[in-house]
Enzyme design. Structure first.
Site, mmCIF file in Angstrom:
data_model
loop_
_atom_site.group_PDB
_atom_site.id
_atom_site.type_symbol
_atom_site.label_atom_id
_atom_site.label_comp_id
_atom_site.label_asym_id
_atom_site.label_seq_id
_atom_site.Cartn_x
_atom_site.Cartn_y
_atom_site.Cartn_z
ATOM 1 N N LYS A 151 0.948 -1.191 0.070
ATOM 2 C CA LYS A 151 0.007 -0.129 -0.061
ATOM 3 C C LYS A 151 0.946 1.302 0.062
ATOM 4 O O LYS A 151 0.527 2.251 -1.062
ATOM 5 C CB LYS A 151 -0.824 0.026 1.187
ATOM 6 C CG LYS A 151 -1.912 0.976 1.167
ATOM 7 C CD LYS A 151 -2.929 0.825 2.265
ATOM 8 C CE LYS A 151 -3.655 -0.462 1.936
ATOM 9 N NZ LYS A 151 -4.689 -0.712 3.048
ATOM 10 N N ARG A 197 -3.374 2.965 8.250
ATOM 11 C CA ARG A 197 -3.805 1.721 7.517
ATOM 12 C C ARG A 197 -2.628 0.920 7.542
ATOM 13 O O ARG A 197 -1.603 1.299 7.720
ATOM 14 C CB ARG A 197 -4.311 1.889 6.081
ATOM 15 C CG ARG A 197 -5.554 2.962 5.829
ATOM 16 C CD ARG A 197 -5.925 3.090 4.339
ATOM 17 N NE ARG A 197 -6.775 3.971 4.328
ATOM 18 C CZ ARG A 197 -8.210 3.631 3.812
ATOM 19 N NH1 ARG A 197 -8.448 2.342 3.966
ATOM 20 N NH2 ARG A 197 -9.118 4.429 3.632
ATOM 21 N N GLY A 208 -8.216 -7.436 4.355
ATOM 22 C CA GLY A 208 -9.094 -7.613 5.497
ATOM 23 C C GLY A 208 -8.539 -8.030 6.551
ATOM 24 O O GLY A 208 -9.373 -8.503 7.796
ATOM 25 N N MET A 267 -5.782 -7.370 8.596
ATOM 26 C CA MET A 267 -5.092 -6.077 9.630
ATOM 27 C C MET A 267 -6.132 -5.080 9.479
ATOM 28 O O MET A 267 -7.030 -4.820 8.981
ATOM 29 C CB MET A 267 -3.814 -5.999 9.237
ATOM 30 C CG MET A 267 -2.714 -7.271 9.316
ATOM 31 S SD MET A 267 -0.926 -6.976 8.734
ATOM 32 C CE MET A 267 -1.123 -6.403 7.009
ATOM 33 N N ARG A 285 -3.102 -1.483 -6.309
ATOM 34 C CA ARG A 285 -2.331 -2.477 -6.355
ATOM 35 C C ARG A 285 -2.706 -3.696 -7.250
ATOM 36 O O ARG A 285 -3.551 -3.530 -8.053
ATOM 37 C CB ARG A 285 -2.462 -3.151 -4.843
ATOM 38 C CG ARG A 285 -3.958 -3.753 -4.616
ATOM 39 C CD ARG A 285 -3.967 -4.251 -3.309
ATOM 40 N NE ARG A 285 -5.485 -4.498 -2.832
ATOM 41 C CZ ARG A 285 -5.932 -4.684 -1.796
ATOM 42 N NH1 ARG A 285 -5.331 -4.687 -0.588
ATOM 43 N NH2 ARG A 285 -7.383 -4.843 -1.491
ATOM 44 N N HIS A 305 -15.577 -8.319 1.699
ATOM 45 C CA HIS A 305 -14.416 -9.484 2.370
ATOM 46 C C HIS A 305 -14.839 -10.716 1.859
ATOM 47 O O HIS A 305 -13.810 -11.447 1.389
ATOM 48 C CB HIS A 305 -14.703 -9.281 3.747
ATOM 49 C CG HIS A 305 -13.705 -10.318 4.527
ATOM 50 N ND1 HIS A 305 -14.304 -11.748 4.780
ATOM 51 C CD2 HIS A 305 -12.499 -10.248 4.914
ATOM 52 C CE1 HIS A 305 -13.212 -12.209 5.419
ATOM 53 N NE2 HIS A 305 -12.086 -11.513 5.567
ATOM 54 N N SER A 336 12.351 -42.772 -10.228
ATOM 55 C CA SER A 336 11.038 -41.988 -10.096
ATOM 56 C C SER A 336 10.968 -41.610 -8.524
ATOM 57 O O SER A 336 10.764 -42.630 -7.809
ATOM 58 C CB SER A 336 9.792 -42.525 -10.655
ATOM 59 O OG SER A 336 8.646 -41.631 -10.563
ATOM 60 N N CYS A 379 7.053 -38.584 -9.039
ATOM 61 C CA CYS A 379 5.471 -38.876 -8.782
ATOM 62 C C CYS A 379 4.760 -38.810 -7.409
ATOM 63 O O CYS A 379 3.512 -39.403 -7.671
ATOM 64 C CB CYS A 379 5.417 -40.532 -9.642
ATOM 65 S SG CYS A 379 6.104 -41.555 -8.400
ATOM 66 N N TYR A 433 11.115 -34.858 -15.529
ATOM 67 C CA TYR A 433 9.554 -34.801 -15.676
ATOM 68 C C TYR A 433 9.151 -34.792 -14.008
ATOM 69 O O TYR A 433 9.890 -35.486 -13.406
ATOM 70 C CB TYR A 433 8.868 -35.839 -16.474
ATOM 71 C CG TYR A 433 8.989 -37.131 -15.745
ATOM 72 C CD1 TYR A 433 7.982 -37.713 -14.931
ATOM 73 C CD2 TYR A 433 10.071 -38.172 -16.434
ATOM 74 C CE1 TYR A 433 8.005 -38.900 -14.478
ATOM 75 C CE2 TYR A 433 10.054 -39.361 -15.688
ATOM 76 C CZ TYR A 433 9.304 -39.786 -14.857
ATOM 77 O OH TYR A 433 9.088 -41.128 -14.358
#
Length: 879
Positions: A26, A98, A107, A109, A342, A458, A770, A838, A858
């Site tokens: 912020k 804030r 929402g 804090m 933001r 919220h 694997s 896997c 992979y």
């Protein structure tokens, strides 16, 4: 020479977007907006750094040296800029206080608005603005928020006081309360403050500011913020910044408003701006969900000049940040002010649409566009929806706040949602509106329904962030938390009743609507195409049935990385045959029973090979201990006792079964006779499975004209001699079945620490490794997954022993090091060794980045995680 004093405070004009870690999202956003839009559009202020919050926490909630003086200096500069003095009796400067962490935590804090008002300054504000109602409305809001945030005055008592005043005045909305009503509310709130604190409400604005700053720091450590960080993997040590900003007022009458605006549609990602606003209101009214706001498009008629200005600013900010923007704004007597911007949190479908459109518009390259997508959130695109032609009655309709469909039992509290989810029940969280403390319930529930609020409430924000379907603002629902009932048009629903919701259409129904698996749309296809161009890692699927294999192919799997053959024996029609094999007294009887299983296994493998065509299929031979296929020991014991008492004719068979279960019983079966150990003791079992594989491959080759690529995986190998024996068995069966023309590779699942340490030896007998990271995590950490996840794991995360479950994301320093060690030493011994993973970590984006770095070839994951893995693999390659 003394060291330079730490700078804890920065004016907005000193900051920039590059200072996000120090100033929070912020603070850096407001600073950057000030640079881009000019001070005329951004109210002035200053930011207290995240470092100050960390220092405050580390010192046991003591402010760091120099902070008080720097805040005073920054406040003096702000007073000079505005020409007003905080809390002045005649023309007071009012500020908002804030939070602002480096990662958005909507929402979670605390915020305090209108700080600086007191019993005298409220009169001065009324005279200066010639608007007594505005002044007293601002004061009652300040006393309300300050009491709740800074001193813990319960929100329910505050809401009860407001309801009483509205009831006594005979009005429905806060905006209808008279000046005298508002003055009465201030007195009510002060009385509540006194009851809770034994102190009078503070009139000194400097004391008000000091308490508010500490309250925002403290909110970083609130239970709801901790839970949100845990779910979203945000480090506890980051801290939050505090932003002190000159107040501008959206509650000055019909020419004023407050709202939230997105540069594109936050639900679909379409290029039209969207948002909500409320006339004669402050920002908290919009996001709290207590009042249902108007759509931003209506502002064009009400406040055309401010609307046009807002649309231009949204384009400017999106072009500057090169990302979809989520902004907060206030119009004070027709003048537009921007309070925050933001990068917008958005559901998967909006993220994908934005990424594709941004490339087509020339805003981003395809590499930059891929980086804007949170791969793990893509799971929402693969969520079910209501069946298109389903016949159902709409119970209520609200705002389509977060896409996807869900159904389950009604629960009214976050705690009940968590409890029900832990018990394996699907639930829908139903509330008038949600608050930050409900975050754990969002995570546990399948979907969320509220009777109040809009797309910026919220409930909507958190649901979209977590990928949960949500319908908000379903105003026809009368939700009574006290009696735990939902009343609508003569229908009364109770806790435990089932409902269904479609977060894409905003519909709620009590009918059991069929849910349909989603299709991948053209935008998602484009993202996946770009990902495939960039990624190095292959992506396979874990699939045990032809149906799973076909779905995996649809989602782009490049083979099957794990077929668990034991799942094929779990079907009801196969269990008797499997049990006959286990109960066999001799090898001859066992082979006969295996002969009955062989054609069933062959048929299963034929289906897999046909579905995958010429892609590799890794088949793990039988892994679990044999007792898992027999009835439960306690259940059979009870049946034997009953049969003995009643002298039933099946007593002998039951006693024989019980005896066999006892003979197979092990104290710790997961580390007992399973995997390769079972294959060595009963080689005929593995021989039958290999026979079925070879015969299936030959049959498919004959039918389809192409031979499948077969990888046979031996589980739980710890010694190279184990794999050597099983490899010889596989090769002999292949030869005996005349399968010499088939391409059959033999490898092992690496799931024991010893296998990692001696991977160079095991590699001599293996064509591939694997990594079974589920069991490797259990054996490396000494964790029984089922026990620790229901036991001490949550406490370990609370106490910061762990920051997340090692079964969700790979434990990089421990288990991850074992993977790297085995990959390195295995390839040292055999450079051509193929490496995959896997376990469930194969579908986790953060773990995928690790496996890419470790040099694996992979990953393999569930079919529905394949698209996520493809994108995550590309992002890993991009860094």
């Amino acid at each position: 020479m003394a060291g330079q004093a730490t700078k804890w405070v920065y004016e907005f004009s000193e900051g920039s977007k590059e200072m996000r870690d120090l100033l929070g999202g912020k603070g850096s956003g407001v600073a950057e907006m000030t640079r881009v839009l000019g001070e005329d559009k951004v109210p002035a202020g200053f930011t207290i750094t995240t470092d100050a919050c960390v220092a405050y926490m580390e010192a046991g909630r003591e402010e760091p040296e120099g902070l008080e003086e720097q805040v005073a200096e920054a406040l003096a500069d702000l007073e000079k800029k505005t020409g007003k003095k905080l809390g002045d009796d005649d023309d007071p400067l009012l500020v908002s206080v804030r939070s602002g962490a480096r990662e958005s935590m909507p929402g979670m804090m605390d915020t305090v608005l209108n700080l600086g008002l007191g019993d005298r300054s409220v009169e001065g504000l009324a005279k200066k603005t010639e608007n007594e109602r505005f002044a007293w409305d601002s004061y009652r809001r300040f006393v309300q928020m300050f009491g709740n945030v800074c001193r813990g005055v319960p929100g329910e008592k505050i809401e009860d006081a407001i309801k009483r005043r509205k009831r006594d005045a005979g009005v429905k909305d806060d905006t209808e309360l008279s000046v005298d009503d508002l003055k009465g509310l201030v007195d009510d709130f002060k009385a509540l403050y006194r009851d809770v604190t034994d102190e009078d409400f503070p009139q000194d604005p400097q004391e008000q500011l000091a308490q508010a700053i500490r309250a925002v720091f403290d909110s970083w450590d609130s239970p709801r913020a901790k839970e949100y960080r845990r779910i979203n993997h945000i480090p506890d040590q980051w801290g939050t910044a505090v932003n002190v900003q000159q107040m501008v007022f959206g509650n000055k009458g019909d020419t004023s408003c407050s709202g939230v605006a997105f540069s594109r549609d936050e639900i679909t990602g379409a290029p039209e701006p969207s948002g909500d606003y409320l006339v004669n209101a402050q920002g908290e009214d919009v996001v709290s969900g207590v009042r249902t706001p108007r759509d931003i498009s209506e502002m064009k008629e009400q406040m055309p000049e401010a609307y046009s200005d807002l649309m231009d600013i949204l384009k400017t900010l999106e072009s500057h940040y090169k990302d979809m923007q989520d902004t907060e704004f206030t119009v004070e007597e027709e003048h537009l002010y921007m309070l925050q911007t933001r990068n917008a949190k958005r559901p998967a479908q909006a993220a994908v649409r934005f990424a594709v459109d941004a490339v087509n518009e020339g805003l981003l390259t395809k590499e930059e566009a891929l980086a804007t997508i949170h791969a793990d959130k893509l799971d929402a695109l693969l969520h079910p929806t209501f069946e298109a032609n389903a016949d159902y009655d709409v119970l209520a309709k609200g705002v389509s706040a977060s896409p996807g469909a869900a159904k389950g039992e009604i629960v009214f509290t976050a705690d009940d949602a968590v409890t029900a989810s832990a018990a394996g029940r699907d639930v829908v969280l139903v509330r008038p509106f949600t608050e930050a403390d409900d975050v754990a319930g969002f995570f546990a529930a399948k979907g969320i329904v509220t009777s109040e609020g809009g797309k910026a409430s919220h409930a909507a924000l958190v649901a979209r962030g977590m990928g949960r379907p949500a319908v908000t603002g379903a105003s026809a629902l009368e939700i009574d938390l006290g009696s735990k009932e939902v009343r609508v048009n003569g229908t009364v629903l109770h806790e435990g009743d089932r409902i269904a919701l479609d977060g894409t259409t905003g519909e709620v129904t009590v009918d059991d609507v069929p849910l349909v698996d989603p299709e991948v749309d053209e935008n998602f296809e484009q993202i996946l195409e770009w990902a495939d161009e960039i990624r190095r890692l292959g992506v396979r699927a874990n699939a045990d049935t032809p149906e799973d294999a076909c779905r995996a192919r649809e989602f782009g799997a490049e083979g099957i990385g794990l077929c668990r053959t034991e799942h094929m024996f779990m079907a009801a029609d196969r269990q008797p045959k499997m049990r006959a094999m286990i109960m066999a007294e001799s090898e001859e009887d066992r082979r006969e029973a295996l002969g009955n299983l062989l054609p069933l296994q062959q048929k299963d493998f034929e289906g897999l090979f046909e579905a995958m065509e010429d892609l590799p299929v890794t088949i793990r031979l039988l892994d679990p201990p044999l007792h898992e296929f027999l009835p439960d020991l306690e259940e059979i014991s009870q049946q034997v006792e009953r049969a003995r008492i009643e002298r039933t004719p099946d007593l002998e068979d039951l006693e024989h079964t019980l005896e066999r279960i006892h003979s197979l019983h092990e104290t710790n079966p997961m580390l007992g006779t399973r995997g390769v150990r079972l294959g060595i003791i009963h080689p005929e079992i593995y021989a039958m499975q290999v026979q079925a594989i070879v015969r299936a491959a030959k049959a498919v080759t004959e039918r389809c004209g192409r031979a499948p690529l077969i990888e046979i995986m031996i589980p739980l190998v710890a010694y190279e001699r184990e794999l050597q024996k099983m490899r010889k068995l596989v090769e002999k069966v292949v030869a005996d079945e005349n399968g010499g023309e088939l391409e059959v590779q033999v490898g092992t699942m690496i799931e024991l620490p010893r296998a990692c340490f001696v991977a160079d030896r095991i590699a001599q007998e293996a064509d591939f490794f694997s990594f079974g990271t589920n069991d490797l995590t259990q054996t490396a950490l000494g964790f029984s997954r089922d026990d620790v996840e229901g036991g001490f794991l949550s406490r370990y995360m609370e106490d910061k022993v762990l920051d997340r479950s090692p079964f969700e994301t790979i434990d990089k320093p421990g288990v991850g090091w074992l993977v790297r060690l085995a990959a390195w030493t295995g390839r040292e011994a055999k450079p051509e060794l193929k490496l995959g993973i896997c376990g469930e970590h194969g579908g986790d984006p953060e773990s995928i980045a690790f496996f890419d770095m470790a040099g694996l070839d992979y990953v393999s994951c569930s079919p529905y995680r394949v698209p996520i893995a493809r994108v995550a693999a590309a992002q890993a390659q991009l860094g």
